[in-house]
Motif scaffolding. Structure first.
Motif, PDB file in Angstrom:
ATOM      1  N   ARG A  57       9.392 -29.194 -50.290  1.00  0.00           N
ATOM      2  CA  ARG A  57       8.938 -29.766 -49.013  1.00  0.00           C
ATOM      3  C   ARG A  57       7.484 -29.429 -48.693  1.00  0.00           C
ATOM      4  NH1 ARG A  57      10.729 -25.888 -44.185  1.00  0.00           N
ATOM      5  NH2 ARG A  57      10.993 -23.912 -45.312  1.00  0.00           N
ATOM      6  N   PHE A  58       6.937 -28.402 -49.354  1.00  0.00           N
ATOM      7  CA  PHE A  58       5.552 -28.003 -49.099  1.00  0.00           C
ATOM      8  C   PHE A  58       4.590 -28.528 -50.163  1.00  0.00           C
ATOM      9  CE2 PHE A  58       7.579 -24.219 -46.865  1.00  0.00           C
ATOM     10  CZ  PHE A  58       7.360 -24.740 -45.595  1.00  0.00           C
ATOM     11  N   ARG A  59       5.076 -29.363 -51.063  1.00  0.00           N
ATOM     12  CA  ARG A  59       4.221 -29.906 -52.123  1.00  0.00           C
ATOM     13  C   ARG A  59       3.519 -31.156 -51.606  1.00  0.00           C
ATOM     14  NH1 ARG A  59       8.734 -29.064 -56.961  1.00  0.00           N
ATOM     15  NH2 ARG A  59       8.767 -26.767 -56.804  1.00  0.00           N
ATOM     16  N   LEU A  60       2.332 -30.947 -51.071  1.00  0.00           N
ATOM     17  CA  LEU A  60       1.600 -32.016 -50.379  1.00  0.00           C
ATOM     18  C   LEU A  60       0.426 -32.511 -51.216  1.00  0.00           C
ATOM     19  CD1 LEU A  60       1.467 -30.347 -46.842  1.00  0.00           C
ATOM     20  CD2 LEU A  60       3.199 -31.925 -47.736  1.00  0.00           C
ATOM     21  N   ASN A  61       0.094 -33.789 -51.020  1.00  0.00           N
ATOM     22  CA  ASN A  61      -1.113 -34.344 -51.624  1.00  0.00           C
ATOM     23  C   ASN A  61      -2.338 -33.843 -50.861  1.00  0.00           C
ATOM     24  OD1 ASN A  61       0.320 -35.910 -53.506  1.00  0.00           O
ATOM     25  ND2 ASN A  61       0.601 -37.546 -52.006  1.00  0.00           N
ATOM     26  N   ILE A  62      -3.464 -33.841 -51.553  1.00  0.00           N
ATOM     27  CA  ILE A  62      -4.748 -33.538 -50.908  1.00  0.00           C
ATOM     28  C   ILE A  62      -5.637 -34.760 -51.072  1.00  0.00           C
ATOM     29  CG2 ILE A  62      -6.758 -32.033 -50.845  1.00  0.00           C
ATOM     30  CD1 ILE A  62      -5.087 -29.811 -52.020  1.00  0.00           C
ATOM     31  N   ASN A  63      -6.123 -35.295 -49.984  1.00  0.00           N
ATOM     32  CA  ASN A  63      -6.978 -36.481 -50.002  1.00  0.00           C
ATOM     33  C   ASN A  63      -8.435 -36.082 -49.754  1.00  0.00           C
ATOM     34  OD1 ASN A  63      -4.542 -37.883 -50.240  1.00  0.00           O
ATOM     35  ND2 ASN A  63      -4.361 -38.116 -48.015  1.00  0.00           N
ATOM     36  N   PHE A  64      -9.346 -36.785 -50.425  1.00  0.00           N
ATOM     37  CA  PHE A  64     -10.752 -36.393 -50.400  1.00  0.00           C
ATOM     38  C   PHE A  64     -11.639 -37.542 -49.939  1.00  0.00           C
ATOM     39  CE2 PHE A  64      -8.537 -34.062 -53.693  1.00  0.00           C
ATOM     40  CZ  PHE A  64      -8.929 -32.754 -53.501  1.00  0.00           C
ATOM     41  N   GLY A  65     -12.677 -37.207 -49.191  1.00  0.00           N
ATOM     42  CA  GLY A  65     -13.735 -38.143 -48.837  1.00  0.00           C
ATOM     43  C   GLY A  65     -15.075 -37.489 -49.104  1.00  0.00           C
ATOM     44  N   ILE A  66     -15.959 -38.191 -49.821  1.00  0.00           N
ATOM     45  CA  ILE A  66     -17.250 -37.608 -50.203  1.00  0.00           C
ATOM     46  C   ILE A  66     -18.355 -38.623 -49.925  1.00  0.00           C
ATOM     47  CG2 ILE A  66     -18.616 -36.628 -52.089  1.00  0.00           C
ATOM     48  CD1 ILE A  66     -16.016 -35.909 -53.499  1.00  0.00           C
ATOM     49  N   ASN A  67     -19.433 -38.143 -49.322  1.00  0.00           N
ATOM     50  CA  ASN A  67     -20.579 -39.008 -49.050  1.00  0.00           C
ATOM     51  C   ASN A  67     -21.854 -38.206 -49.223  1.00  0.00           C
ATOM     52  OD1 ASN A  67     -22.125 -41.220 -48.267  1.00  0.00           O
ATOM     53  ND2 ASN A  67     -22.057 -40.656 -46.101  1.00  0.00           N
ATOM     54  N   SER A  68     -22.926 -38.896 -49.640  1.00  0.00           N
ATOM     55  CA  SER A  68     -24.236 -38.267 -49.829  1.00  0.00           C
ATOM     56  C   SER A  68     -25.270 -38.996 -48.986  1.00  0.00           C
ATOM     57  CB  SER A  68     -24.648 -38.318 -51.309  1.00  0.00           C
ATOM     58  OG  SER A  68     -23.649 -37.758 -52.135  1.00  0.00           O
ATOM     59  N   GLY A  69     -26.195 -38.249 -48.449  1.00  0.00           N
ATOM     60  CA  GLY A  69     -27.246 -38.858 -47.644  1.00  0.00           C
ATOM     61  C   GLY A  69     -27.940 -37.818 -46.786  1.00  0.00           C
ATOM     62  N   ARG A  70     -28.777 -38.286 -45.884  1.00  0.00           N
ATOM     63  CA  ARG A  70     -29.550 -37.385 -45.049  1.00  0.00           C
ATOM     64  C   ARG A  70     -28.714 -36.942 -43.847  1.00  0.00           C
ATOM     65  NH1 ARG A  70     -34.348 -37.114 -47.178  1.00  0.00           N
ATOM     66  NH2 ARG A  70     -35.057 -35.706 -45.559  1.00  0.00           N
ATOM     67  N   ALA A  71     -28.903 -35.668 -43.479  1.00  0.00           N
ATOM     68  CA  ALA A  71     -28.197 -35.112 -42.327  1.00  0.00           C
ATOM     69  C   ALA A  71     -29.052 -33.988 -41.740  1.00  0.00           C
ATOM     70  CB  ALA A  71     -26.826 -34.571 -42.733  1.00  0.00           C
ATOM     71  N   ILE A  72     -28.779 -33.647 -40.502  1.00  0.00           N
ATOM     72  CA  ILE A  72     -29.428 -32.496 -39.886  1.00  0.00           C
ATOM     73  C   ILE A  72     -28.580 -31.275 -40.211  1.00  0.00           C
ATOM     74  CG2 ILE A  72     -30.198 -31.424 -37.752  1.00  0.00           C
ATOM     75  CD1 ILE A  72     -31.799 -33.867 -38.502  1.00  0.00           C
ATOM     76  N   VAL A  73     -29.184 -30.317 -40.881  1.00  0.00           N
ATOM     77  CA  VAL A  73     -28.478 -29.101 -41.282  1.00  0.00           C
ATOM     78  C   VAL A  73     -29.090 -27.913 -40.554  1.00  0.00           C
ATOM     79  CG1 VAL A  73     -27.864 -27.593 -43.206  1.00  0.00           C
ATOM     80  CG2 VAL A  73     -27.962 -30.061 -43.547  1.00  0.00           C
ATOM     81  N   GLY A  74     -28.249 -27.132 -39.906  1.00  0.00           N
ATOM     82  CA  GLY A  74     -28.755 -25.959 -39.198  1.00  0.00           C
ATOM     83  C   GLY A  74     -27.700 -25.366 -38.311  1.00  0.00           C
ATOM     84  N   ASN A  75     -28.146 -24.648 -37.296  1.00  0.00           N
ATOM     85  CA  ASN A  75     -27.248 -23.929 -36.400  1.00  0.00           C
ATOM     86  C   ASN A  75     -27.018 -24.721 -35.115  1.00  0.00           C
ATOM     87  OD1 ASN A  75     -27.008 -21.542 -38.061  1.00  0.00           O
ATOM     88  ND2 ASN A  75     -29.140 -21.134 -37.539  1.00  0.00           N
ATOM     89  N   VAL A  76     -25.750 -24.963 -34.833  1.00  0.00           N
ATOM     90  CA  VAL A  76     -25.346 -25.724 -33.654  1.00  0.00           C
ATOM     91  C   VAL A  76     -24.497 -24.815 -32.769  1.00  0.00           C
ATOM     92  CG1 VAL A  76     -24.033 -27.722 -32.831  1.00  0.00           C
ATOM     93  CG2 VAL A  76     -25.374 -27.885 -34.937  1.00  0.00           C
ATOM     94  N   GLY A  77     -24.644 -24.936 -31.472  1.00  0.00           N
ATOM     95  CA  GLY A  77     -23.817 -24.147 -30.562  1.00  0.00           C
ATOM     96  C   GLY A  77     -24.615 -23.606 -29.408  1.00  0.00           C
TER      97      GLY A  77
END
Length: 346
Positions: free
Chosen positions: A257-277
């Motif tokens: 009952r715990f044998r689950l599939n894992i689904n993936f989504g992957i994308n490449s491109g520009r993003a703002i990377v840093g500290n948020v909060g």
């Protein structure tokens, strides 16, 4: 009990220093010349080294230079003893990394004071280093090793804000986890979830990714940040393929009952990377349309599928076998999106 190596070619001087160390409760390790001293230091690094400058075969300056040059012994404090009272000798010794200098003949009480001062300083330094390593290990449980390295190197750079950069974003999510959660005990559910997360994190880190955050039963990972990776898209796809390949063996350790599939989504491109909060609590992450599309692609995947965007596929096309899908409508986007399902390596 601290071990103190004494390198002195004069037997009487060597035994005098040894007697002083024993009276202090320390363990003396004696060497009659510089060559023997280096052999003993490398065999079992002591807590302190006391060096006579004038010794046969290898002199004190050479021993000091070798000790400070070796990363495994560089932190050992060195006290140099010399009959030379000229400034040039002192400058040479200190320039090689010696921590203290004492002229011969010396008073035993002065040597005792120097020894205790250096051992006390080393103990404090060792404690601080151990605390730093424990802090590093603690940080690495929450953020990637590369981010920890930046934090430890210069904490003053930790502030709100980010920079625009090219990244590859991977989302991995357990299929039908909510349905399974309805009938499972909370404790066993948490155990299973942590085991899935461990599997995913191991492969993310093995491929150079940074675990950005855990999203319930899912994981978000970043590539090409904070360390540049020219093959960032390929690393993300390899991560997904490696996790998928490991599932059969992983599932054999779980109840059906715990044998689950894992689904993936992957994308490449520009993003703002840093500290948020907020200034008090921050989250190192990436934000922008690149991240949103990766999440949407994961939502379109099913049954262990690896869905990648056109941009990611363009970066890895020569390495993988894939099938074109779409255009398909994607929630939150005005135009349908073309994606690719990665089947495996070419």
């Amino acid at each position: 009990m601290p071990r103190v190596l004494v390198a002195e070619d004069n037997r009487d001087s060597r035994e005098l220093v040894s007697d002083i160390l024993v009276s202090l409760g320390y363990t003396p390790v004696l060497a009659e010349n510089g060559r023997v001293a280096l052999e003993l230091i490398h065999a079992q690094p002591p807590d302190l080294v006391i060096l006579d400058v004038n010794m046969p075969e290898v002199d004190g300056f050479e021993v000091c230079a070798a000790v400070k040059r070796n990363p495994s012994t560089a932190k050992i404090p060195v006290i140099m003893l010399t009959a030379h009272t000229d400034v040039e000798s002192r400058v040479t010794g200190l320039g090689l990394g010696a921590d203290d200098y004492l002229d011969k003949p010396f008073h035993p009480r002065e040597l005792i004071a120097r020894i205790e001062t250096r051992l006390r300083a080393k103990a404090i330094t060792d404690d601080l280093r151990a605390q730093g390593e424990e802090l590093r290990r603690t940080f690495e449980r929450f953020v990637g090793p590369e981010i920890v390295e930046q934090l430890m190197e210069d904490p003053t750079h930790v502030k709100l804000g980010g920079v625009e950069t090219v990244v590859t974003v991977l989302f991995a999510d357990l299929e039908n986890f909510s349905r399974v959660a309805e009938s499972a005990e909370p404790t066993e559910l948490l155990d299973v979830l942590n085991r899935y997360h461990t599997l995913m994190v191991q492969h993310i880190i093995a491929n150079g990714g940074t675990v950005d955050k855990f999203l319930g039963d899912g994981v978000m990972a970043l590539y090409n940040t904070p360390v540049p990776q020219p093959d960032h898209a390929l690393r993300a796809v390899r991560t997904a393929l490696d996790i998928r390949a490991a599932l059969d063996q992983f599932h054999s350790q779980l109840e059906p009952r715990f044998r689950l599939n894992i689904n993936f989504g992957i994308n490449s491109g520009r993003a703002i990377v840093g500290n948020v909060g907020a200034p008090e609590i921050m989250d190192f992450t990436a934000i922008g349309d690149t991240v949103n599309l990766a999440s949407r692609l994961e939502g379109l995947a099913g049954s262990n599928e690896i869905a990648v965007s056109e941009e990611t596929y363009r970066l890895v096309a020569e390495h993988v076998a894939a099938a074109r899908v779409g255009p398909r409508p994607v929630r939150g986007r005005g135009e349908p999106v073309v994606s690719y399902l990665i089947h495996g390596w070419r």
